[in-house]
Design an enzyme around this catalytic site. Structure first.
Site, PDB file in Angstrom:
ATOM      1  N   TYR A 109       0.858  -1.187   0.000  1.00 22.34           N
ATOM      2  CA  TYR A 109       0.000   0.000   0.000  1.00 22.34           C
ATOM      3  C   TYR A 109       0.900   1.244   0.000  1.00 22.34           C
ATOM      4  O   TYR A 109       1.867   1.320   0.767  1.00 22.34           O
ATOM      5  CB  TYR A 109      -0.881  -0.022   1.245  1.00 22.34           C
ATOM      6  CG  TYR A 109      -1.742   1.190   1.367  1.00 22.34           C
ATOM      7  CD1 TYR A 109      -2.825   1.366   0.518  1.00 22.34           C
ATOM      8  CD2 TYR A 109      -1.463   2.174   2.305  1.00 22.34           C
ATOM      9  CE1 TYR A 109      -3.616   2.497   0.611  1.00 22.34           C
ATOM     10  CE2 TYR A 109      -2.257   3.307   2.399  1.00 22.34           C
ATOM     11  CZ  TYR A 109      -3.326   3.465   1.543  1.00 22.34           C
ATOM     12  OH  TYR A 109      -4.103   4.578   1.628  1.00 22.34           O
ATOM     13  N   ASP A 185      -0.460  -7.176   6.510  1.00 19.11           N
ATOM     14  CA  ASP A 185      -1.578  -6.283   6.210  1.00 19.11           C
ATOM     15  C   ASP A 185      -2.656  -7.131   5.532  1.00 19.11           C
ATOM     16  O   ASP A 185      -2.494  -7.554   4.389  1.00 19.11           O
ATOM     17  CB  ASP A 185      -1.096  -5.149   5.294  1.00 19.11           C
ATOM     18  CG  ASP A 185      -2.182  -4.112   5.023  1.00 19.11           C
ATOM     19  OD1 ASP A 185      -3.371  -4.448   5.124  1.00 19.11           O
ATOM     20  OD2 ASP A 185      -1.826  -2.962   4.684  1.00 19.11           O
ATOM     21  N   LYS A 210     -11.869  -0.147   5.037  1.00 16.76           N
ATOM     22  CA  LYS A 210     -12.237  -0.878   3.823  1.00 16.76           C
ATOM     23  C   LYS A 210     -13.335  -1.906   4.132  1.00 16.76           C
ATOM     24  O   LYS A 210     -14.419  -1.530   4.509  1.00 16.76           O
ATOM     25  CB  LYS A 210     -10.986  -1.498   3.206  1.00 16.76           C
ATOM     26  CG  LYS A 210      -9.776  -0.529   3.136  1.00 16.76           C
ATOM     27  CD  LYS A 210      -9.957   0.606   2.166  1.00 16.76           C
ATOM     28  CE  LYS A 210      -8.913   1.716   2.291  1.00 16.76           C
ATOM     29  NZ  LYS A 210      -7.535   1.331   2.295  1.00 16.76           N
TER      30      LYS A 210
HETATM   31  C1  LIG Z   1      -6.275   1.858   2.739  1.00 17.63           C
HETATM   32  C2  LIG Z   1      -5.170   0.938   3.123  1.00 17.63           C
HETATM   33  C3  LIG Z   1      -4.281   1.241   4.164  1.00 17.63           C
HETATM   34  C4  LIG Z   1      -4.343   2.546   4.923  1.00 17.63           C
HETATM   35  O1  LIG Z   1      -5.504   2.658   5.680  1.00 17.63           O
HETATM   36  P1  LIG Z   1      -6.230   4.065   6.002  1.00 17.63           P
HETATM   37  O2  LIG Z   1      -7.404   3.623   6.792  1.00 17.63           O
HETATM   38  O3  LIG Z   1      -6.539   4.726   4.712  1.00 17.63           O
HETATM   39  O4  LIG Z   1      -5.255   4.876   6.794  1.00 17.63           O
HETATM   40  C5  LIG Z   1      -3.314   0.303   4.483  1.00 17.63           C
HETATM   41  N1  LIG Z   1      -3.196  -0.861   3.803  1.00 17.63           N
HETATM   42  C6  LIG Z   1      -4.018  -1.168   2.790  1.00 17.63           C
HETATM   43  C7  LIG Z   1      -3.833  -2.459   2.064  1.00 17.63           C
HETATM   44  C8  LIG Z   1      -5.030  -0.295   2.405  1.00 17.63           C
HETATM   45  O5  LIG Z   1      -5.827  -0.613   1.396  1.00 17.63           O
END
Ligand SMILES: *Cc1c(COP(=O)(O)O)cnc(C)c1O
Length: 394
Positions: A109, A185, A210
């Site tokens: 990311y 992640d 998300k």
């Molecule tokens: C969006 C995202 C992030 C960051 O998260 P936020 O809530 O926007 O700070 C980290 N890792 C992945 C894979 C993401 O899609």
């Protein structure tokens, strides 16, 4: 809370998302936890573990979500909510020792990679980026001959936006042999599709923004671990750096979590069908989706995921005298249902050409379009894509 650890372990995840984190079953109890708006808590005497103390240390509205997420990820300790996914990234990186070595996917990311790059430029850590789908290349970075072994392996699988698949069990074993912690992640998969702790990871990270929240109306992050020492260090970091969740956001996240299983079931099925159809469209030069048998990550994904997620990427062919990137932009402007916006994991289908972000690595092709498939009727989604492609002469 309503669901004990043992109960949660015996129930399917589809049930846990609904049943976890509810108030105790007592006469006249509310079915849903309340939002507690208080910056401080009554008490006298020294504060001990479990005392709420002050609003930055703890909030009763965080607890149900933190408990539910831990039960879903199969963790022995409650999760930790953060103000955003990136606040969780910051906290996870704080587990590195001074000048520690971090191995990270070159297609992580963009925010995570950007943060690690800035910390490396300041001398806080040493950053080694690598193609995470190339197991031998990762092993070489974890324990280079004559070089310093890594202190932390960062995993993202599938990667964003290239959808590369890491061999999580092999990489976590190699990282541990080198003495490195593993942070995964898991935003793209959610615990319903992939459980990194059971594959060997020490810490799981989510952008709760998300899928877990699921309605594109919340920004939040979370970490989950079963390790007492890591949990204590992360909690301490959250408390003294202050990246805490607002009570209303925490409440919305739990509300969104209730439908996660249904949303994932629908969006994964739709993504698979759309990937199949797009793969034979003449204006689609190539497609990335681990659910396609032809995808290089398919076999690995089949072993470590339950389903293949709801994000797919296409590279647009040049069309109507335009480059692939310009054709992609025109196609996106011609859509009526898909929303042109960044982010993913919401009920509504989103689409974007990733290189419109100047921070996106140039190794991401400029004609690459990322589709986050939502829960609309799949034939409506397909018809919209078809008419937008047809407008280009496809
Ligand atoms: C969006 C995202 C992030 C960051 O998260 P936020 O809530 O926007 O700070 C980290 N890792 C992945 C894979 C993401 O899609």
């Amino acid at each position: 809370m309503s669901l004990s650890e043992e109960q949660a372990a015996s129930l399917s995840a589809e049930t846990v998302v609904v049943a976890a984190g509810r108030p105790a079953r007592e006469r006249d109890a509310a079915v849903n936890p309340p939002i507690v708006l208080s910056s401080t808590y009554v008490g006298t005497g020294p504060l001990g573990p479990g005392d709420r103390g002050y609003g930055r240390y703890s909030n009763p509205t965080w607890d149900p979500f933190e408990e539910a997420l831990a039960q879903l990820e199969g963790a022995a300790l409650p999760g930790l909510l953060y103000a955003s996914g990136l606040a969780a990234v910051s906290s996870a990186l704080s587990l590195l020792p001074p000048q520690g070595v971090l191995v990270m996917p070159s297609h992580s990311y963009a925010g995570s990679l950007g943060m690690a790059t800035e910390l490396a430029e300041r001398g806080t850590l040493e950053l080694r980026t690598v193609d995470i789908a190339d197991t031998d290349a990762v092993l070489a970075q974890l324990a280079p001959a004559g070089g310093r072994p890594a202190n932390m392996l960062w995993l993202e699988s599938p990667t964003n936006p290239m959808l590369g698949i890491a061999d999580i069990p092999a990489l976590t074993a190699a990282a541990h042999a080198a003495g490195a912690l593993v942070v995964t992640d898991n935003t793209f998969s959610t615990p319903l599709v992939q459980q990194p702790l059971s594959l060997g990871s020490d810490v799981v990270l989510h952008s709760v923004t998300k899928y877990l929240s699921g309605h594109s109306d919340v920004v939040l992050g979370a970490l989950v671990t079963s390790d007492e020492d890591l949990h204590a260090r992360l909690l301490h970091h959250r408390t003294i750096h202050g990246g805490i969740a607002g009570p209303f956001e925490a409440w919305l996240a739990l509300r969104g979590l209730r439908t996660l299983a249904l949303r994932i079931e629908r969006s994964q099925a739709s993504a698979a069908l759309l990937a199949e159809r797009l793969s034979s469209h003449p204006l689609v030069q190539s497609i990335r989706y681990p659910g396609l048998a032809s995808d290089p990550g398919h076999e690995r994904a089949r072993k470590q995921m339950k389903g293949f997620g709801s994000v797919l990427c296409i590279e647009m062919a040049p069309a109507a005298g335009l480059s692939g990137a310009d054709a992609a932009d025109r196609m996106i402007r011609a859509l009526r249902l898909w929303l042109p916006a960044t982010s993913l994991g919401g009920v509504e289908s989103l689409i974007e050409r990733r290189r419109r972000h100047t921070a996106e690595p140039t190794s991401v092709p400029d004609n690459l379009v990322r589709l986050s498939v939502g829960i609309e009727n799949v034939e409506d989604l397909w018809a919209d894509l078809e008419q937008a492609l047809a407008a280009l002469g496809g």
